[in-house]
Design a protein around this motif. Structure first.
Motif, short mmCIF file in Angstrom:
data_model
loop_
_atom_site.label_atom_id
_atom_site.label_comp_id
_atom_site.label_asym_id
_atom_site.label_seq_id
_atom_site.Cartn_x
_atom_site.Cartn_y
_atom_site.Cartn_z
N ASP A 1 -0.91 20.86 105.38
CA ASP A 1 -1.29 20.09 104.19
C ASP A 1 -2.64 19.39 104.34
O ASP A 1 -3.37 19.23 103.37
CB ASP A 1 -0.21 19.05 103.87
N GLU B 1 -5.68 21.28 103.15
CA GLU B 1 -5.95 21.40 101.72
C GLU B 1 -7.06 20.42 101.32
O GLU B 1 -7.84 20.69 100.40
CB GLU B 1 -4.68 21.13 100.92
N HIS C 1 0.84 10.83 103.77
CA HIS C 1 1.34 12.19 103.93
C HIS C 1 2.16 12.29 105.22
O HIS C 1 1.71 11.82 106.27
CB HIS C 1 0.19 13.19 104.04
N LYS D 1 4.48 20.73 108.24
CA LYS D 1 3.63 20.42 107.09
C LYS D 1 2.19 20.13 107.52
O LYS D 1 1.40 19.63 106.71
CB LYS D 1 4.20 19.21 106.35
N TRP E 1 -2.49 10.20 107.16
CA TRP E 1 -1.74 11.37 107.60
C TRP E 1 -0.92 11.00 108.84
O TRP E 1 -1.49 10.63 109.86
CB TRP E 1 -2.69 12.51 107.93
#
Length: 228
Positions: free
Chosen positions: A210, A213, A118, A207, A87
């Motif tokens: 995310d 999730e 990500h 974002k 990430w």
């Protein structure tokens, strides 16, 4: 009939005893203090799940946009263990729009079933994510405006002032994370509806939601167990 029942029961035992496969997460932040402290707060909220169901490593790099991406790749290359998710946490600020947008495309290009990259971008800055815990806005702003808006919202809601590198931010606003995620998704849809399809022009936007999730369910599981 008897054979079917035995097979069904055996299947249940097999599922019940199947071990949970732990996933490993690397969070590489542009900043060295503000973002790492927030995600260290997330690690603490994970409790026993961190190390048993997930393993989270947080690094503050001081790198920006494409340099941050290269830092993450190098870290993965030389780390003793592989990661399932990487990430990248970074801001638009005053960095070139082309570099900012390219990070998302590079993440998609290097992702594989074994390891997914990500791009957790924020425009104009990371503070838009905690701000969305407290209110929704579509008004464009620069980093200074965003930090002031967050300071105002925190004073109004919790009686505390915002400052860069503050500790305890995650735990302070965590109870409103679900609403923040809804607001973040709503913002992205808003920008796309008006033809703003690149991260560099989605101001405000983020974002960061995310990552929750993947990791949010473990935090919520702990909360439901009465341990937060």
């Amino acid at each position: 009939m008897v054979g079917n029942k035995k097979g069904w029961r055996s299947g249940r035992r097999s599922v019940a005893t199947r071990p949970v496969q732990m996933t490993r997460h690397l969070i590489v932040c542009e900043g060295k203090e503000t973002e790492p402290r927030y995600f260290e707060g997330m690690k603490e909220a994970l409790g026993a799940a961190n190390g048993r169901k997930v393993a989270v490593v947080v690094r503050g790099s001081g790198k920006h946009t494409l340099d941050l991406f290269e830092y993450a790749e190098d870290y993965c290359r030389y780390a003793p263990d592989s990661f399932n998710h990487v990430w990248l946490v970074f801001d638009k600020d005053d960095f070139p729009a082309g570099d900012f947008d390219l990070v998302e495309r590079k993440c998609a290009a290097v992702s594989s079933p074994a390891c997914k990259f990500h791009a957790l971008w924020s425009n104009p800055c990371f503070e838009i994510w905690p701000l969305l815990h407290l209110r929704y806005t579509t008004s464009p702003m620069d980093a200074s405006d965003c930090q002031k808006a967050l300071d105002d919202a925190l004073r109004r809601e919790f009686g505390v002032r915002y400052r860069k590198n503050m500790g305890g931010l995650f735990s302070l606003i965590e109870s409103r994370r679900q609403g923040a995620g809804t607001n973040a998704v709503k913002l992205i849809k808003h920008h796309k509806a008006i033809g703003s399809n690149r991260p560099s022009i989605m101001n405000p936007g983020t974002k960061v939601t995310d990552i929750f999730e993947e990791l949010g369910p473990y935090i919520e599981e702990r909360a439901h167990d009465g341990k937060t």
